[in-house]
Design an enzyme around this catalytic site. Structure first.
Site, PDB file in Angstrom:
ATOM      1  N   ARG A 158       0.714  -1.404   0.272  1.00 25.54           N
ATOM      2  CA  ARG A 158       0.058  -0.012   0.025  1.00 25.54           C
ATOM      3  C   ARG A 158       0.836   1.142  -0.268  1.00 25.54           C
ATOM      4  NH1 ARG A 158      -3.105  -3.288  -0.907  1.00 25.54           N
ATOM      5  NH2 ARG A 158      -5.256  -3.674  -0.393  1.00 25.54           N
TER       6      ARG A 158
ATOM      7  N   GLU B 199      -5.112   7.076  -5.683  1.00 20.77           N
ATOM      8  CA  GLU B 199      -5.551   6.063  -6.576  1.00 20.77           C
ATOM      9  C   GLU B 199      -6.578   6.343  -7.257  1.00 20.77           C
ATOM     10  OE1 GLU B 199      -4.531   2.045  -5.837  1.00 20.77           O
ATOM     11  OE2 GLU B 199      -2.584   2.577  -4.951  1.00 20.77           O
TER      12      GLU B 199
ATOM     13  N   HIS C 129      -1.645  -0.461  -9.719  1.00 20.57           N
ATOM     14  CA  HIS C 129      -2.423  -1.105  -8.788  1.00 20.57           C
ATOM     15  C   HIS C 129      -3.045  -2.418  -9.353  1.00 20.57           C
ATOM     16  CE1 HIS C 129      -4.088  -1.387  -4.362  1.00 20.57           C
ATOM     17  NE2 HIS C 129      -3.692  -2.536  -4.785  1.00 20.57           N
TER      18      HIS C 129
END
Length: 326
Positions: A241, A270, A289
């Site tokens: 993360r 994000e 991601h």
């Protein structure tokens, strides 16, 4: 149910939710709207989601907070892909009588992606690919980094960290590990060397990879001062993360060339803003991601999501083992 609520599928970046899941039982009976973007502005998100009784989320892309839930009076059900979603306030949803229903995982793609990033950075694959495609007359431009004999420092050796360590040894890497809760006994069980401190872990790293979960105790666990302990030749990887690392300090460290490079899959915000300085750095390989993403898990997740929504619409019991607890 006396009436069928409208359904919103959020953050379907690749536009595959309706084709990979079997929604046939609901065809012609409900309205399903698919959104391929992520809204970060809460006001815009409220306006988008206000009409919907069912919201289908993809992992932790759109955050379902207490404040958002308070503004969605029509919401009756939330689904999420995967068995965990820390982006949803499950306690607040449960207090409102809104079940949050997940799906078991499939595949081990984050593990695969970690090594894809390591090789992409160490071998300079992205840079050389761009050079070849751009018609650069300079046939080779960088010297790849060999892994054998180097030290891979792991911040955490849980399930993923242990798997990474096993493969690292096949390439002749020495594996060193530390985390706030790691003991020498657990390090021994994982087959890795135990670093006595975070400082030792950083100083010895040729490659540094993060494998702890984001929690209040791990937010900014890697600070500007920590990054300064890395060798100038070190390569840095984060597939866990973004906020585990001080991102401002990481950008500064990379832009000033104080470490050799990085491979990143996660970020503070994000999707990564279009003007973010990370997008401009040559010594970074960025992925959006998608370490956890794969064709097999998508098929499982979207079929489970469709099955959950169908059961709810038809008034049947939802599989209780899929209902997430706070």
């Amino acid at each position: 149910m006396s009436s069928s609520p409208r359904i919103a599928i959020l953050d379907d970046y690749q536009g595959v939710a309706l084709t990979l899941g079997d929604w046939s039982a609901l065809q012609g009976k409900v309205q399903i709207d698919v959104y391929q973007d992520t809204l970060l502005d809460e006001g815009a998100l409220v306006e988008r989601l206000k009409p919907y009784g069912i919201i289908c989320t993809m992992r932790e892309r759109t955050k379902i907070t207490t404040q958002l839930l308070d503004k969605l009076p029509n919401l009756k059900l939330i689904t999420t892909t995967g068995p965990v979603n820390r982006g949803i306030d499950i306690e607040a949803a449960s207090a409102k009588g809104i079940p949050v229903v997940g799906s078991p995982g499939a595949g081990n793609h984050t593990f695969e992606h970690i090594w894809a990033l390591i090789f992409a950075v160490a071998r300079g694959i992205v840079i050389e690919d761009a050079n070849v495609k751009a018609g650069n007359p300079q046939w080779q431009s960088i010297i790849p980094v060999g892994l054998k004999g180097k030290t891979l420092s792991l911040l955490g050796v849980g399930r993923l960290g242990s798997q990474v360590a096993q493969v690292a040894k096949l390439f002749g890497l020495r594996v060193l590990a530390w985390s706030p809760n790691l003991t020498k006994e657990r390090a021994d069980a994982a087959g890795v060397e135990f670093a006595s401190s975070k400082e030792e872990l950083l100083k010895q790293a040729d490659l540094f990879s993060i494998h702890v979960v984001l929690a209040p105790s791990t937010r900014h666990l890697i600070t500007k001062e920590d990054l300064a302990l890395l060798k100038p030749t070190a390569l840095f990887f984060n597939t866990s993360r973004g906020p585990i690392v001080d991102e401002v300090a990481l950008v500064e460290t990379l832009s000033e060339g104080r470490i050799a490079g990085a491979g990143l899959d996660v970020y503070d915000i994000e999707p990564l803003p279009l003007d973010h300085p990370l997008r401009k750095l040559r010594n970074v390989v960025l992925s959006p991601h998608n370490a956890y993403v794969g064709d097999d898990c998508y098929k499982v997740w979207w079929n489970d999501t469709a099955a959950t929504v169908t059961a709810y619409i038809e008034g049947r019991e939802i599989n209780p083992k899929f209902i997430l607890k706070a």
